[in-house]
Design an enzyme around this catalytic site. Structure first.
Site, PDB file in Angstrom:
ATOM      1  N   ARG A  13       0.801  -1.230   0.000  1.00 21.79           N
ATOM      2  CA  ARG A  13       0.000   0.000   0.000  1.00 21.79           C
ATOM      3  C   ARG A  13       0.837   1.285   0.000  1.00 21.79           C
ATOM      4  NH1 ARG A  13      -4.242   0.391   4.374  1.00 21.79           N
ATOM      5  NH2 ARG A  13      -3.274  -1.354   5.450  1.00 21.79           N
ATOM      6  N   ASN A 384      36.489  43.389   5.833  1.00 22.27           N
ATOM      7  CA  ASN A 384      35.232  43.710   5.166  1.00 22.27           C
ATOM      8  C   ASN A 384      35.280  43.169   3.741  1.00 22.27           C
ATOM      9  OD1 ASN A 384      32.655  45.412   5.336  1.00 22.27           O
ATOM     10  ND2 ASN A 384      33.563  45.975   3.391  1.00 22.27           N
TER      11      ASN A 384
END
Ligand code: UD1
Ligand code: CA
Length: 468
Positions: A13, A384
């Site tokens: 199933r 940065n």
């Protein structure tokens, strides 16, 4: 004890090519849940009964502490347990579990095993509002002179399968979960006496209950704390239903531990999530593998975190994917950041929108706030990284490392062609394609000089002369 896990059923199933017990609940196969629960009971032996096509099952779960027995063809649950007999130790009882019933708690199984002791039969039963399909527990009256049981139920006499049951028996709501514990020498003898003279022409394991009763072996019926502990998976719908039940249980555990959840119905934990004090998790987050959050961590909506640690006070904004990363304290990640395996972000780092980081360490106070790819890099502190920066780490054959030392400033739209080093405090002008090391403290720019042509005229379209 011995433990036998029945996992040979076809699972038709499920309508799937994957064997049923390999379907996943909370990120792990159904059978893995059962095997793990089994291990917590410290049995002498765990035997898994697998069926046709079960090699995949074995390959997926094989471990030195598991014995495997093949059942082919599949002639019923009694026949399945027969395949385990060569592996069982007669000196201890045998606990029988189902590979497709994933959520039974170890506590419940321990209560069952304790109730059975060394020489009784133990049966895990549950009362269902809709008992259709299950074997029913048939009980008799408490014999005169005997002390009635605590719940007032009479002694168990036998189990009758739904297909063999009369309409009076079908009205019984107490059902067989299939989980039982049996003294092993008796199990051997009773299995040998099974017949398949029934509606399904199968060897029913459940028939051994009546054999126990006939021999005067007491049958102790134990009920689980929650009905879902006994639910099996036969279809995708049942699997989805069990997943929700399980996730809700996990969410409740997090709430009890002090974690604040925007919606306990919208969190999925597929592994283990450990959170410190005062953490908040917004809706639709998925946690996979082992995730550890420090104190005061906030996770925004729609984040996926896998095998990751997050330090105290860090905020992960919405829509981030974080895989096998270590994020320090007080960091800010996202929205829309992707941290791939090997990312190590130190404290107070910022990784922003549409930034991808892989196999890279970012030092404290460093930032990559917009639109960047940083891979195979060692980045120092207070660096940065400008918008549009890309580490070109792959030359088509090999990966190379980019080193960016402390206090460097990488201008926007820069490509760092690895292997390359940006020295301490160096600045790269926007648009630089860096192919050689940038010296410390200097400005390095590689773009062409800007020029303007004062006499230049924009071309104009030649007018079309219309045909006469
Ligand atoms: C079985 C019980 C029933 C109980 C129900 C609970 C029997 C005869 N009936 O019914 O009383 O209420 O479980 O769900 O035991 N399996 C094998 N080999 C086989 C048949 C089954 O390994 O030949 C395994 C399946 O993979 C599954 C488990 O045994 O894990 C139960 O099989 P299933 O067919 O679901 O049993 P039911 O007939 O539903
Ligand atoms: Ca079943």
């Amino acid at each position: 004890m011995n433990i036998v896990v029945l996992a040979a059923g076809m699972g038709k199933r499920m309508r799937s090519d994957l064997p049923k017990v390999l379907h996943r609940l909370a990120g792990r196969s159904l059978l893995a849940h059962v095997v793990d629960t089994s291990r917590t009971l410290a049995p002498g032996r765990i035997v898994v009964i697998h069926g046709h096509g079960g090699e995949r099952v074995r390959a997926a779960l094989d471990a030195p502490d598991l014995a495997w027995a093949k059942q082919e063809p599949q002639l019923g649950t009694g026949h399945a347990v027969m395949q385990a007999l060569p592996f069982l130790d007669d000196a201890v009882p045998t606990l029988i579990l189902y590979g497709d019933v994933p959520l039974t708690r170890a506590d419940t199984l321990r209560r069952l095993v304790d109730a059975a002791g060394a020489d009784r039969f133990g049966l895990l039963t549950v009362d269902l509002a809709e008992p259709d399909g299950y074997g029913r527990i048939v009980r008799g009256d408490t014999p005169p002179g005997d002390r009635p049981s605590e719940d007032g139920r009479g002694p168990v006499l036998r189990i009758v399968e739904h297909k063999d049951a009369s309409s009076a028996e079908r009205a019984i709501r107490e059902v067989n979960t299939g989980i039982m514990v049996v003294p092993t020498p008796l199990l051997r003898r009773w299995l040998a006496a099974l017949s398949n003279d029934n509606a399904q022409r199968e060897y029913y394991l459940t028939d051994i209950v009546a054999m126990a009763v006939a021999e005067g072996v007491p049958v102790a019926a134990v009920q689980p704390a929650a009905e879902w502990e006994t639910l099996g998976v036969n279809s995708p719908a049942q699997l989805a239903q069990l997943e929700r039940i399980h996730q809700r249980t996990l969410a409740d555990t997090l709430l009890e531990a002090g974690v604040s959840l925007a919606d306990p119905a919208r969190i999925d934990v597929r592994g283990s999530l450990v959170a410190g004090r005062d953490c908040h998790i917004d809706v639709n987050c998925v946690f996979e593998g082992t995730v550890v959050l420090g104190d005061r961590v906030r996770i925004g909506a729609n984040c996926v975190l896998r095998d990751t640690t997050v330090g105290d006070g860090t905020e992960i904004l919405p829509m981030c994917h974080v895989d096998s990363a270590a994020v320090g304290a007080d960091a800010r990640i996202g929205p829309f950041a992707r941290l791939r395996p090997g990312t190590r972000l130190a404290d107070d780092t910022h990784v922003g929108n549409f930034v991808e980081i892989k196999n890279t360490s970012l030092g404290a106070h460093s930032k990559a706030n917009h639109l960047a790819y940083v891979g195979d890099a060692v980045v120092g502190e207070r660096v940065n990284i400008g918008a549009g920066t890309i580490t070109c780490n792959y030359d088509g054959a090999n990966k190379h490392v980019t080193v960016i030392e402390d206090d460097a400033f990488i201008g926007s739209d820069t490509q760092l062609v690895a292997p390359v080093t940006v020295g301490r405090g160096a600045t790269l002008g926007a648009g630089t394609t860096l192919t050689r090391d940038a010296p410390a403290g200097q400005l390095t720019v590689s773009r062409a000089r800007q020029t303007s042509l004062p006499d230049w005229k924009r071309p104009v379209k030649t007018p079309k002369i219309p045909k006469e």
